[in-house]
Design a protein around this motif. Structure first.
Motif, short mmCIF file in Angstrom:
data_model
loop_
_atom_site.label_atom_id
_atom_site.label_comp_id
_atom_site.label_asym_id
_atom_site.label_seq_id
_atom_site.Cartn_x
_atom_site.Cartn_y
_atom_site.Cartn_z
N ILE A 55 45.32 36.81 49.64
CA ILE A 55 43.98 36.34 49.27
C ILE A 55 43.25 37.43 48.48
O ILE A 55 42.49 37.14 47.55
N PHE A 108 49.11 28.84 45.73
CA PHE A 108 49.80 28.55 46.99
C PHE A 108 51.31 28.72 46.90
O PHE A 108 52.06 27.84 47.31
N LYS A 118 43.26 29.87 47.74
CA LYS A 118 44.28 30.94 47.77
C LYS A 118 44.66 31.19 49.22
O LYS A 118 43.80 31.25 50.09
N SER A 119 45.96 31.33 49.44
CA SER A 119 46.41 31.57 50.80
C SER A 119 47.06 32.95 50.91
O SER A 119 47.38 33.59 49.91
N ILE A 147 43.53 30.91 54.62
CA ILE A 147 43.38 30.18 53.35
C ILE A 147 41.89 30.11 53.06
O ILE A 147 41.08 29.85 53.95
N TRP A 185 41.75 30.07 59.31
CA TRP A 185 42.78 31.02 59.74
C TRP A 185 43.57 30.46 60.91
O TRP A 185 43.01 30.09 61.94
N LEU A 240 52.91 29.86 59.95
CA LEU A 240 53.17 29.50 58.55
C LEU A 240 54.22 28.40 58.45
O LEU A 240 55.16 28.35 59.25
N ASN A 271 52.67 29.12 53.78
CA ASN A 271 51.23 28.85 53.91
C ASN A 271 50.92 28.39 55.34
O ASN A 271 51.74 27.77 56.00
N SER A 272 49.71 28.68 55.80
CA SER A 272 49.30 28.33 57.15
C SER A 272 49.36 26.81 57.36
O SER A 272 48.73 26.04 56.63
N GLY A 303 46.06 25.53 58.69
CA GLY A 303 45.07 25.77 57.65
C GLY A 303 45.12 24.70 56.56
O GLY A 303 44.08 24.16 56.14
N MET A 304 46.34 24.37 56.10
CA MET A 304 46.51 23.31 55.11
C MET A 304 45.95 21.99 55.65
O MET A 304 45.20 21.28 54.97
#
Lengths: 304, 304, 304, 304
Positions: B64, B239, B255-256, B262, B275, B279, B284-285, B288-289
């Motif tokens: 990030i 991403f 942005k992650s 993220i 947060w 992953l 990517n989380s 979070g996504m």
């Protein structure tokens, strides 16, 4: 918003003489196009039309047609489609064949050639008369029963399309093509030969700005989720190796073709098509890119 | 819009037990993080704050931070920056080294490692004390003078960062790195070690939702054009190999980082940070996504 | 066989003015070499010596030295060596980094840079004073205690050797480098800087024509099996991207260097070294290649 | 040299039960072969024959046939041939398509599939009835007018040969294929289907051990230079990705096929063919490789 005033400004600012690129010449038929052609058409959510220049003249829409075939495949297969083709930008045109090998024949997205050929395979496998049903689909969403293939263009593509035939055979070796090679490439080359005007493209693409519904009739062609997916794909993958630049300059989902056409949509606001045959070195219409950048700047309606 | 209600819904729907991924483990320090952590913070254009869970707890923001170093480089170099790094999605993580060779050492975009290392080279070359000036920049836009590097994380990265050191040496051989290797990677590993909370990230990223200005003071940090460029880059390249999917699911520039954070922005509306350290297989989380997808769906404010 | 007559013929036929290539210039020290230099030396199994021209003048043997370090690693590790480096031709210089990633950091063969760097890592790990022991080895098989590194060349390489440093770091990230980067590249750049004459090279390489034994003393340095392996590697991998051409033109196992030297051996018959600094576009000495082709043609002793 | 005694030793030492590989199965016809088959035949320069096991039984020679088509193309084109195909080892099977793009459609050597397809294109372009003339050529050098294609094998290859069809189309797009795709691949699949015994292969390959002349009649089929070129190509490129290993273990020019056959020649001494259908993981006959290694070791006639 006074779109006609904005279009008039764009028309007066731009001149084909100021651009350095060239008309596409990889097939003879495309090379014959007059480089001075320039037209633009906006179709608004309130059914108003605005335009200038050669916006009523037909041209070869080429890769723009991949949005139509993708839409038809999504109607047939829904989310299962993404087992056959991915949804990520490709990055490197050079490596497309290597990339296919890494990823077991699954193309990066439906707009690179390999992806559009997998989409063609799906339509050829599932439809009785795929070319006719494609025409029916495009004629319906455009509201014009006379839209047709340009047979000369299709024949010209076919006579030099060895790279695409290589791609289909390669993916067949990797297990991601079900039909015979010949009907797939026949469908594909016809698809790319579709001949439409800026006005017709703006009308056709209104379904992507109108949550999947035909504006005039209210008929739902695509679900809102499918439209969201297609728009996201146009945003990230619609401009060959220039998606990042287009995203910055214009900030709208769109799709270009080597015939010099670009179409873009502003959700709930308008669809817009522009045509100028001179291409930049990345294969997108130079004046078309600039005209759309001016449109979003002058209207102040960019995404970011 | 009742964002607190939306956040409460998201918090109640999501559970770290439902996700299958793993916490990042390529450096020991990151592997120690509690996988149950989950927090989210929204900062609105009207200065309201909404949050839940561990939104005030610091974590390693990792990639990030590349948005911060990019912003500093744009302030220093303006459009000249794009001679050193491109603005297009990368597509193929596998080939990053090959791609560098094709393109004469010019990375595809500033968010892949090679690109962030060129940005680091630029800052190291032009700034007297680049690490201190980075801290000053981040503290200023966040409004918190205590933000700092996590020295353990930076040391841990450095002790295993051979691939990044290889990238810098390779680009130096190709002529796109000016400084010595050691200060560049020292800056880079410190940059990625920045320790911030969801609240602080939402505050910092408000400048990208507010046309470049700090919301509290009105001070312009970046020009509107620079913000547009950065947002377009986050949209198409933010991403890793999942930019297309995020663009569809969430539809916001973001942005992650592999720390599980993220951050995303909705221009003129809000900035948001989430947060959860677990992953998915693309780095990517996972929660979070999903949380961001729910946010744009429940608020009905998606781009497309 | 009257080798002196053959050498005289070769010397009279060849002229540096007839060749179009250039002296290596990627480091300043190599670019200073006089392009008119030309010498050749044959050392026969019956201990006779034949020569012409600048055969007693020292030059930078560069990659030819990789045969020495490989020999030392084979003495230390035997067949276990082939877990760290493969024995197949590389094919594509361009892809060396990609290839490393496919093959988990195991270089294709010990003569490409990545392979020679792994060999260097092995020697640095296992020897107390690797540079001194290398000198001892080369001095012993040559029978000349004064052979030494060219410190200017080594320093010049080191100051521009970012690509090799990138390779070591990359293989370290992939797990195939054990030592620190700095002593490995220090050893490697010194290795390549070895300064020898054609006469000394012919003497040193006699062990590969004599089943592993020093001709003068009969001392066995390498087993016959190790010699067979090294000769097979020189035959298939000794000439960058020109191994096939050399195999056809000359038909002997050999090794070239960018300093313009080439050494080759005819098992049980002779070892031969030639030097002319002008390189063809594949990086091998133009006159050197031609001289060796004439030697095998005029002597009628080609392998095929 | 008592070759019969050596062959007897080899036969008694080797057992198909000791090998771990598998019979080729990518086409159904090849998968039917009895894995216990094992035969070997030596044909000496003094016209003596030695053999054991199934040396008189026909099998599918597959890629071994590429030496025949290459020979015919060299007769037709001489050195001009090397403008269409290179003479260097390929290194990386994985990248063959990428490699073609780098090198403008010019394959690395005539034994990789792409190279053999260019050779097929040349023969189809220049010969009236290429399949018949191929048969005539092979029958003549073998001295057996009954050698023929295996139509079932050819049909089986054709029905699954999408990767080869992709290669031809791709090279046609790059300008290195002149004829239509269909007759090229028809010729190629028939070529690979040639059915011969070890004895016949040893007889046919005697021309490469006899400076281009048929041993019985003295008729010159190939110039000595062409033979040298072909032998050098077999030495460096004849064993897929195992040329280096074969060069070390056996030290003779040779060519293998996925049908389990290997043929090798010792210039001026003998030609030898061996057949055992079980392949190692690189696609070469396991027992075949070992048998040839034993032959050169027991006879003490290795090249190196």
């Amino acid at each position: 918003m006074d779109y006609q005033k904005i279009l008039n400004t764009i028309e007066s600012e731009m001149n084909y003489r100021d651009v350095e690129g060239k008309v596409a010449s990889y097939i003879p038929e495309l090379a014959k196009v007059d480089p001075r052609k320039f037209g633009m058409h906006i179709y608004c959510g309130d059914k108003q039309h605005f335009c200038f220049g050669d916006s009523d003249e037909n041209f070869s829409i080429q890769s723009i047609a991949k949005v139509f075939s993708l839409s038809m495949a999504m109607i047939l297969m829904g989310e299962d489609l993404w087992k056959r083709v991915d949804v990520e930008p490709s990055g490197d045109p050079f490596n497309s064949l290597t990339q296919l090998e890494y990823e077991q024949g699954v193309p990066r997205n439906p707009f690179i050639n390999a992806g559009a050929l997998v989409i063609s395979d799906i339509l050829v496998a599932q439809l009785e008369d795929p070319k006719q049903e494609l025409l029916d689909f495009v004629r319906k969403i455009t509201g014009n029963p006379e839209i047709d293939f340009d047979k000369k263009i299709a024949a010209s593509e076919k006579s030099t399309g060895y790279r695409n035939i290589a791609l289909v055979n390669y993916m067949k070796a990797l297990g991601n093509i079900k039909c015979e090679v010949e009907p797939i490439v026949d469908f594909y080359f016809n698809l790319c030969s579709l001949s439409m005007s800026c006005k017709e493209l703006a009308q056709a693409f209104m379904i992507y700005a109108n949550k999947g519904k035909i504006l005039d009739t209210g008929e739902e062609i695509l679900t809102p989720t499918s439209v969201k997916r297609i728009n996201a794909l146009m945003q990230t993958c619609g401009f060959y190796d220039e998606a990042g630049e287009f995203s910055f300059e214009v900030g709208l989902p769109g799709k270009s073709g080597v015939g010099g056409g670009i179409v873009a949509i502003h959700p709930d606001q308008y669809s817009v098509a522009v045509w100028s045959p001179i291409l930049n070195h990345k294969g997108n219409s130079e004046l078309g890119m600039k005209a759309l950048e001016r449109l979003t700047t002058l209207s102040g309606l960019s995404v970011f």
